[in-house]
Design a protein around this motif. Structure first.
Motif, PDB file in Angstrom:
ATOM      1  N   HIS A  52     -21.852 -21.187 -43.858  1.00  0.00           N
ATOM      2  CA  HIS A  52     -21.995 -21.511 -45.281  1.00  0.00           C
ATOM      3  C   HIS A  52     -22.269 -20.196 -45.994  1.00  0.00           C
ATOM      4  N   PHE A  53     -21.713 -19.986 -47.191  1.00  0.00           N
ATOM      5  CA  PHE A  53     -21.866 -18.710 -47.882  1.00  0.00           C
ATOM      6  C   PHE A  53     -23.333 -18.304 -48.026  1.00  0.00           C
ATOM      7  N   TYR A 103     -14.029 -16.129 -47.532  1.00  0.00           N
ATOM      8  CA  TYR A 103     -13.772 -17.419 -46.887  1.00  0.00           C
ATOM      9  C   TYR A 103     -15.059 -17.874 -46.219  1.00  0.00           C
ATOM     10  N   VAL A 107     -19.790 -23.576 -49.987  1.00  0.00           N
ATOM     11  CA  VAL A 107     -20.324 -22.666 -50.995  1.00  0.00           C
ATOM     12  C   VAL A 107     -20.808 -23.514 -52.161  1.00  0.00           C
ATOM     13  N   GLY A 109     -22.300 -24.449 -56.054  1.00  0.00           N
ATOM     14  CA  GLY A 109     -21.816 -24.194 -57.405  1.00  0.00           C
ATOM     15  C   GLY A 109     -22.345 -22.912 -58.009  1.00  0.00           C
ATOM     16  N   VAL A 112     -20.527 -20.033 -56.420  1.00  0.00           N
ATOM     17  CA  VAL A 112     -19.144 -19.947 -56.924  1.00  0.00           C
ATOM     18  C   VAL A 112     -19.126 -19.224 -58.260  1.00  0.00           C
ATOM     19  N   ARG A 113     -20.011 -19.622 -59.170  1.00  0.00           N
ATOM     20  CA  ARG A 113     -20.058 -18.973 -60.489  1.00  0.00           C
ATOM     21  C   ARG A 113     -20.357 -17.477 -60.375  1.00  0.00           C
ATOM     22  N   LEU A 115     -19.917 -15.518 -57.723  1.00  0.00           N
ATOM     23  CA  LEU A 115     -18.806 -14.829 -57.059  1.00  0.00           C
ATOM     24  C   LEU A 115     -17.664 -14.581 -58.040  1.00  0.00           C
ATOM     25  N   LEU A 116     -17.299 -15.604 -58.796  1.00  0.00           N
ATOM     26  CA  LEU A 116     -16.207 -15.441 -59.764  1.00  0.00           C
ATOM     27  C   LEU A 116     -16.563 -14.396 -60.817  1.00  0.00           C
ATOM     28  N   GLN A 121     -12.947 -14.209 -55.315  1.00  0.00           N
ATOM     29  CA  GLN A 121     -12.459 -15.587 -55.235  1.00  0.00           C
ATOM     30  C   GLN A 121     -13.021 -16.256 -53.982  1.00  0.00           C
ATOM     31  N   PRO A 122     -13.850 -17.315 -54.130  1.00  0.00           N
ATOM     32  CA  PRO A 122     -14.361 -18.006 -52.939  1.00  0.00           C
ATOM     33  C   PRO A 122     -13.349 -19.045 -52.434  1.00  0.00           C
ATOM     34  N   ARG A 124     -13.273 -22.283 -49.653  1.00  0.00           N
ATOM     35  CA  ARG A 124     -14.024 -23.157 -48.754  1.00  0.00           C
ATOM     36  C   ARG A 124     -13.050 -23.787 -47.773  1.00  0.00           C
TER      37      ARG A 124
END
Length: 173
Positions: A52-53, A103, A107, A109, A112-113, A115-116, A121-122, A124
């Motif tokens: 898991h991230f 990858y 991950v 929410g 994700v925010r 990382l973006l 780019q995540p 899953r």
């Protein structure tokens, strides 16, 4: 001049040691390291995407172009840095600086925010996957095109080279 007594509650506290390490691999000057893009994989064994991230113990970071792939960095995080560590996402994202994608098996929410926002780019995955098989798919996608996020990076790299080619050809402002 008089000195005030030192109040122990105002003494600076020592900074905690870093909660992980990032190793960049050095290669022979005769070997070419792919330069198109870097991709990270959340892994515990450097062979399989199995983490898991946010709870990942490590990332294997590979450089990829249309011809080859190469492991270029490894980031590791001790298990004790996971529990109650509010900065664990920032530390992990910082370790992925320069990567185009990551990858992982899961991950959240918030991750994700973040990382973006960092330009990463995540992805899953539904099940554990071999890093080698993913690298082969990514290498082919760089070579053949057809994957939107990779095509954007390839175009961006080609646009950056355009100015160098124009300078070599004698173009002037």
């Amino acid at each position: 001049m008089s000195f005030l007594p030192t109040d122990p509650s105002t003494e600076p506290t020592p900074c905690p040691p870093p909660s992980g390490r990032k190793l960049a691999l050095a290669w022979s000057t005769t070997e070419t390291v792919p330069a198109m893009l870097k991709v990270a994989f959340a892994t515990s064994d450097r062979a399989t995407v199995d983490q898991h991230f946010g709870a990942s113990l490590g990332f294997a970071i590979h450089a990829i172009d249309g011809e080859r792939t190469r492991l270029v960095e490894v980031a590791e995080f001790p298990e004790e840095s996971m529990d109650g560590n509010e900065d664990k996402l920032a530390q992990k994202i910082s370790a992925l600086a320069g990567c185009a994608a990551v990858y992982c098996l899961a991950v959240g929410g918030s991750a994700v925010r973040q990382l973006l926002a960092a330009g990463i780019q995540p992805f899953r995955l539904d099940d554990e996957r071999s890093i080698d098989s993913l690298l082969d798919e990514l290498r082919r996608a760089v070579h053949d095109g057809g994957v939107a996020w990779i095509d954007r990076i390839v175009r961006r790299e080609a646009d950056a080279d355009r100015f160098e080619r124009m300078a070599e050809e004698g173009w002037q402002e």
